[in-house]
Write an enzyme that holds these catalytic residues in place. Sequence first.
Site, PDB file in Angstrom:
ATOM      1  N   ASP A 168       0.845  -1.204   0.000  1.00  0.00           N
ATOM      2  CA  ASP A 168       0.000   0.000   0.000  1.00  0.00           C
ATOM      3  C   ASP A 168       0.875   1.247   0.000  1.00  0.00           C
ATOM      4  OD1 ASP A 168       0.889  -0.664   2.621  1.00  0.00           O
ATOM      5  OD2 ASP A 168      -0.604   0.665   3.496  1.00  0.00           O
ATOM      6  N   GLU A 180       0.231  -1.165   5.763  1.00  0.00           N
ATOM      7  CA  GLU A 180       1.317  -0.668   6.622  1.00  0.00           C
ATOM      8  C   GLU A 180       1.116   0.801   6.950  1.00  0.00           C
ATOM      9  OE1 GLU A 180       5.192   1.130   7.741  1.00  0.00           O
ATOM     10  OE2 GLU A 180       3.897   1.656   6.070  1.00  0.00           O
TER      11      GLU A 180
HETATM   12 ZN   LIG Z   1       6.712   2.315   3.999  1.00  0.00          ZN
END
Ligand SMILES: [Zn+2]
Length: 697
Positions: free
Chosen positions: A335, A400
């Site tokens: 992401d 994340e």
């Molecule tokens: Zn990162």
Amino acid sequence: MAPALDHLLLAVRDLERTAREFRAAGIDVVAGSPPGLPHGGVPTACARISCRNGVAIDLLSYGVSPYGQAVRLLAKTPAWGPLRSRGSAVERYIGDGLARTEGLIGMSIRVDDLAATVRALRDEGFDVDDPADFTRTDATGAESGWRVAAPGDPTLPILIEKLTPSLPTTEADRGIGIGWIAVRTDDTDRTATGYRVVLGEPEADGSWQLGPVAIRLDGGGRSPGLPNLRACLGSTPLPRSASSLGLVDAFNTLDTHSAASIDRLAQALRLQTVSYEDPTRIDDSQFVQLGELLETSFPKAHSELTVEKFGHSRLYTWPGTDPTRVAGLFLAHMDVVPVDDPDRWTHPPFSGVVDDEFVWGRGAIDDKSRVLALLEAIEGALTDGVRPTGTLYFAFGHDEEIGGENGACVIARELLERGVRAEILLDEGGVVTRGVVDGIDRPVASIMLGEKGFATVRLSTRDLGGHSSMPPKHTAVGRISRAVVALEDNPMPLLMSPTVLDMTKRLAPFMSEPRRSLLRSADRFSAVIARILTARPQTEALVRTTTAATVIRGGVKANVLPQHAEALVNFRILPGESVADVLAHCRATIADDRVDIELAPGMLAEPSPVSPSDGPEFALVAESARKVLPDVAVTTGLVPGATDARHYNDVAAVRFNFAPIILEQADLERIHGSDERISHENYQRLIAFDRILIERL
Ligand SMILES: [Zn+2]
């Protein structure tokens, strides 16, 4: 005749040494004086590399003599400005670069009518010296003459007009070809105006084609100590020092293999796998497409490794030949953070544009390049029949950037249940910087040993409210403001951790005196060094739990006393301290029982354990970094932000955060900022590094 590139100016510290290195790489360097300008108004040593099409690279140096050293020292003092301003523009242009930088400092371009070009530049408001004439008699007695004018703006070229016809060069097709030149500038529009005056309108992609050489502007910004230009020299292998001089080496001449890998990365960057705090804004279809792209791009990896999905996150297992060992756990995330202002990007953030030097797009550094590079390395190893000795895991998260709760967190729990404990974990967070660490010219690899903790404290207060005509001494807004000011004025204490001591001692050998001695005895001078590090926010973060008041709100109307006010203060906690320490510090510092102090909901992380830097695991990562970057200075450090690695504390013995990509200050700002991009060279190096680790684990 159209304007033509005449020569590039390459400032070097030690002319003899650089010439030797180039000769060793098979590039001819002719000693002696090229057209003898009093470079910078002081004696310089010169040498020349002849390139194709009559272009040359002139190596200039103030030398390693005490005189040269004195000039370079002087250039770091305030006296330099006034002294330098006494010279002509040519002297300033060259002298300044020569004294302050090692690397390409500029270029000169031949024009037909110098006086007219100078006038046109002045009409656009550029400061240009009056043209001056020079003549030279060569060894055969032939006289040549030329006229020179230099602009005050060092992003523009020096202009030359030949007064005597140049001898036809019989060796036009010999030597190195220059592919492109990228000019660093802080103000692309202004610099483009200057080049338009000299070279005419650019091509559709914004570059100018001067014969076979493309000139383009790089909005990465100038900075003293770094080359002003970068140039790609054909496909010739260059000496190691070349890249720090701004000469881009053969990595950039794409062979078919690297061109294909670049294309795969570009395709991944076109998918908008954006993590938003608001889950309704996340586009699941983009994550599905990225998964499909990985599967079609890396068929061997997907047929020979076990692939498990956890939401959009993926866990790959590659059994080693020794089933008793879990050698490595590699983390990366698919992401990316949202784009605030797409208009500030040179290329649209999800266009995955590939040019001669870079792949552009959100995620190019953070962190899709690491996902794809790992898969490239796996696919390459499988193709070559390589099998790891110990079992390897590759865990690619999909959230994340919003905490990793549904990705990394879930995978880590699963691995823990299975009893997995890897010998070494590797994640994002440390890179190789150039021109960022004061006093070190060579690239510095920061292999991070852990990461700081993360806590946001909410300060809030309530009040009766009422009309503002008869207010109490402090309103709710005032009380919260005082609490914020108290926290800003009384930061957490300085703390010289073993990690930062280790980091400074490792840098010592690469520093000049007196820093070298100071850092070498860092144990004795830790208080002094900690003080010095507080001079800049980037380094202060290493020696203190940082305080950042990020949100404040309260009140509804100008003439109504606020009933409620609150502030959010974000702390990044040093290993050695804890979330509880932060809360205790807030209570003691604010010392106002009308202010409620609590942890804000959302992300919260204690500082990570710190990995040892004297074990074989660190040595392996450091050696692998040196393999792909032989002249690098290896040091340690702490990741200031929180990465997915923090979820895996219990499933790996040691963890490091590192990728061998070279970034400059301006590049660091591109991460989560605009114009994120990775150079072909960095990407190929990343793949090579991953491959080395796969083979050696
Ligand atoms: Zn990162």
